[in-house]
Design a protein around this motif. Sequence first.
Motif, PDB file in Angstrom:
ATOM      1  N   VAL A 132     -12.477   2.667  -4.379  1.00 17.62           N
ATOM      2  CA  VAL A 132     -13.044   3.671  -3.472  1.00 17.62           C
ATOM      3  C   VAL A 132     -11.984   4.714  -3.110  1.00 17.62           C
ATOM      4  O   VAL A 132     -12.244   5.923  -3.154  1.00 17.62           O
ATOM      5  CB  VAL A 132     -13.608   3.000  -2.191  1.00 17.62           C
ATOM      6  N   GLU A 133     -10.787   4.243  -2.767  1.00 20.79           N
ATOM      7  CA  GLU A 133      -9.703   5.175  -2.424  1.00 20.79           C
ATOM      8  C   GLU A 133      -9.359   6.060  -3.621  1.00 20.79           C
ATOM      9  O   GLU A 133      -9.167   7.276  -3.472  1.00 20.79           O
ATOM     10  CB  GLU A 133      -8.457   4.397  -1.991  1.00 20.79           C
ATOM     11  N   ALA A 134      -9.280   5.465  -4.802  1.00 22.52           N
ATOM     12  CA  ALA A 134      -8.948   6.231  -6.007  1.00 22.52           C
ATOM     13  C   ALA A 134     -10.005   7.305  -6.256  1.00 22.52           C
ATOM     14  O   ALA A 134      -9.668   8.442  -6.594  1.00 22.52           O
ATOM     15  CB  ALA A 134      -8.829   5.296  -7.214  1.00 22.52           C
ATOM     16  N   ASN A 135     -11.282   6.959  -6.079  1.00 21.58           N
ATOM     17  CA  ASN A 135     -12.354   7.951  -6.248  1.00 21.58           C
ATOM     18  C   ASN A 135     -12.209   9.089  -5.257  1.00 21.58           C
ATOM     19  O   ASN A 135     -12.348  10.263  -5.613  1.00 21.58           O
ATOM     20  CB  ASN A 135     -13.735   7.300  -6.073  1.00 21.58           C
ATOM     21  N   ASN A 136     -11.939   8.741  -3.992  1.00 17.62           N
ATOM     22  CA  ASN A 136     -11.816   9.773  -2.957  1.00 17.62           C
ATOM     23  C   ASN A 136     -10.655  10.722  -3.258  1.00 17.62           C
ATOM     24  O   ASN A 136     -10.796  11.939  -3.141  1.00 17.62           O
ATOM     25  CB  ASN A 136     -11.628   9.133  -1.576  1.00 17.62           C
ATOM     26  N   TYR A 137      -9.511  10.166  -3.630  1.00 19.45           N
ATOM     27  CA  TYR A 137      -8.356  11.018  -3.922  1.00 19.45           C
ATOM     28  C   TYR A 137      -8.577  11.841  -5.190  1.00 19.45           C
ATOM     29  O   TYR A 137      -8.126  12.983  -5.277  1.00 19.45           O
ATOM     30  CB  TYR A 137      -7.073  10.188  -4.028  1.00 19.45           C
ATOM     31  N   GLU A 138      -9.265  11.272  -6.165  1.00 18.41           N
ATOM     32  CA  GLU A 138      -9.539  12.033  -7.394  1.00 18.41           C
ATOM     33  C   GLU A 138     -10.405  13.243  -7.070  1.00 18.41           C
ATOM     34  O   GLU A 138     -10.202  14.334  -7.610  1.00 18.41           O
ATOM     35  CB  GLU A 138     -10.202  11.123  -8.438  1.00 18.41           C
ATOM     36  N   MET A 187       0.840  -1.186   0.000  1.00 25.45           N
ATOM     37  CA  MET A 187       0.000   0.000   0.000  1.00 25.45           C
ATOM     38  C   MET A 187       0.888   1.253   0.000  1.00 25.45           C
ATOM     39  O   MET A 187       1.762   1.400   0.855  1.00 25.45           O
ATOM     40  CB  MET A 187      -0.868  -0.044   1.269  1.00 25.45           C
ATOM     41  N   PRO A 188       0.693   2.140  -0.957  1.00 23.16           N
ATOM     42  CA  PRO A 188       1.544   3.328  -1.008  1.00 23.16           C
ATOM     43  C   PRO A 188       1.183   4.333   0.096  1.00 23.16           C
ATOM     44  O   PRO A 188       0.062   4.343   0.597  1.00 23.16           O
ATOM     45  CB  PRO A 188       1.249   3.917  -2.382  1.00 23.16           C
ATOM     46  N   PHE A 189       2.134   5.162   0.444  1.00 19.99           N
ATOM     47  CA  PHE A 189       1.894   6.292   1.338  1.00 19.99           C
ATOM     48  C   PHE A 189       1.400   7.435   0.468  1.00 19.99           C
ATOM     49  O   PHE A 189       1.957   7.707  -0.592  1.00 19.99           O
ATOM     50  CB  PHE A 189       3.206   6.699   2.021  1.00 19.99           C
ATOM     51  N   ILE A 190       0.326   8.111   0.906  1.00 22.91           N
ATOM     52  CA  ILE A 190      -0.190   9.250   0.143  1.00 22.91           C
ATOM     53  C   ILE A 190      -0.443  10.398   1.099  1.00 22.91           C
ATOM     54  O   ILE A 190      -1.023  10.217   2.167  1.00 22.91           O
ATOM     55  CB  ILE A 190      -1.495   8.898  -0.600  1.00 22.91           C
ATOM     56  N   ARG A 191       0.000  11.590   0.710  1.00 18.04           N
ATOM     57  CA  ARG A 191      -0.296  12.802   1.470  1.00 18.04           C
ATOM     58  C   ARG A 191      -0.807  13.852   0.493  1.00 18.04           C
ATOM     59  O   ARG A 191      -0.301  13.964  -0.609  1.00 18.04           O
ATOM     60  CB  ARG A 191       0.946  13.295   2.205  1.00 18.04           C
ATOM     61  N   LYS A 192      -1.823  14.614   0.949  1.00 16.12           N
ATOM     62  CA  LYS A 192      -2.423  15.654   0.111  1.00 16.12           C
ATOM     63  C   LYS A 192      -1.824  17.015   0.470  1.00 16.12           C
ATOM     64  O   LYS A 192      -1.582  17.297   1.636  1.00 16.12           O
ATOM     65  CB  LYS A 192      -3.937  15.719   0.346  1.00 16.12           C
ATOM     66  N   TYR A 193      -1.611  17.827  -0.543  1.00 15.69           N
ATOM     67  CA  TYR A 193      -1.037  19.162  -0.357  1.00 15.69           C
ATOM     68  C   TYR A 193      -1.861  20.202  -1.102  1.00 15.69           C
ATOM     69  O   TYR A 193      -2.381  19.935  -2.186  1.00 15.69           O
ATOM     70  CB  TYR A 193       0.391  19.222  -0.920  1.00 15.69           C
ATOM     71  N   THR A 194      -1.925  21.383  -0.532  1.00 15.06           N
ATOM     72  CA  THR A 194      -2.452  22.529  -1.254  1.00 15.06           C
ATOM     73  C   THR A 194      -1.294  23.464  -1.608  1.00 15.06           C
ATOM     74  O   THR A 194      -1.411  24.299  -2.489  1.00 15.06           O
ATOM     75  CB  THR A 194      -3.499  23.299  -0.425  1.00 15.06           C
ATOM     76  N   ASN A 195      -0.169  23.293  -0.932  1.00 15.47           N
ATOM     77  CA  ASN A 195       0.993  24.153  -1.108  1.00 15.47           C
ATOM     78  C   ASN A 195       2.091  23.363  -1.827  1.00 15.47           C
ATOM     79  O   ASN A 195       2.666  22.432  -1.258  1.00 15.47           O
ATOM     80  CB  ASN A 195       1.452  24.629   0.281  1.00 15.47           C
ATOM     81  N   ASP A 196       2.382  23.750  -3.050  1.00 10.60           N
ATOM     82  CA  ASP A 196       3.374  23.032  -3.852  1.00 10.60           C
ATOM     83  C   ASP A 196       4.763  23.084  -3.213  1.00 10.60           C
ATOM     84  O   ASP A 196       5.527  22.115  -3.294  1.00 10.60           O
ATOM     85  CB  ASP A 196       3.443  23.609  -5.270  1.00 10.60           C
ATOM     86  N   GLU A 197       5.109  24.212  -2.596  1.00  5.31           N
ATOM     87  CA  GLU A 197       6.431  24.335  -1.990  1.00  5.31           C
ATOM     88  C   GLU A 197       6.593  23.378  -0.818  1.00  5.31           C
ATOM     89  O   GLU A 197       7.670  22.800  -0.627  1.00  5.31           O
ATOM     90  CB  GLU A 197       6.679  25.777  -1.534  1.00  5.31           C
ATOM     91  N   LYS A 198       5.552  23.208  -0.026  1.00  6.08           N
ATOM     92  CA  LYS A 198       5.600  22.273   1.104  1.00  6.08           C
ATOM     93  C   LYS A 198       5.819  20.846   0.576  1.00  6.08           C
ATOM     94  O   LYS A 198       6.607  20.082   1.129  1.00  6.08           O
ATOM     95  CB  LYS A 198       4.308  22.374   1.922  1.00  6.08           C
ATOM     96  N   LEU A 199       5.128  20.504  -0.498  1.00  3.72           N
ATOM     97  CA  LEU A 199       5.315  19.182  -1.109  1.00  3.72           C
ATOM     98  C   LEU A 199       6.769  19.014  -1.548  1.00  3.72           C
ATOM     99  O   LEU A 199       7.386  17.984  -1.286  1.00  3.72           O
ATOM    100  CB  LEU A 199       4.369  19.030  -2.306  1.00  3.72           C
TER     101      LEU A 199
END
Length: 119
Positions: free
Chosen positions: A86-92, A1-13
């Motif tokens: 389900v996970e793919a839908n949520n992340y999309e 299972m991959p690690f996934i984190r969501k960002y709104t700030n490109d610099e933080k990513l």
Amino acid sequence: MPFIRKYTNDEKLQQDVNKLSQKGVDKDNVYVLAHDSDRTKRVADNADANTIGLNEMNLKNAVGNLFNKKGDELRTKLKEVGLSDVEANNYEEEMDEGKVLLIVTGTDNVEQILSDTPY
């Protein structure tokens, strides 16, 4: 299972990708994905990370994506790195709202590496 984190700030990513690199995480395991392919490429280039492209996708899905809507293409890419439907839908949906995903495969301690507390 991959690690996934969501960002709104490109610099933080980008900072987090740098942390992973400094801790020896193989850059071949680090991916960036956004709804806008130009943004995906820009952030990946700036962070020295990968995009999920033809190499990561099996040929059937890659060819199918040439004819799919963007949301379908993103969901397919997410499933290619090990997410459920389900996970793919949520992340999309999160990407629809402007978030960029950092996806790390084949690495166990990503959360620990990215936590701001020294260890």
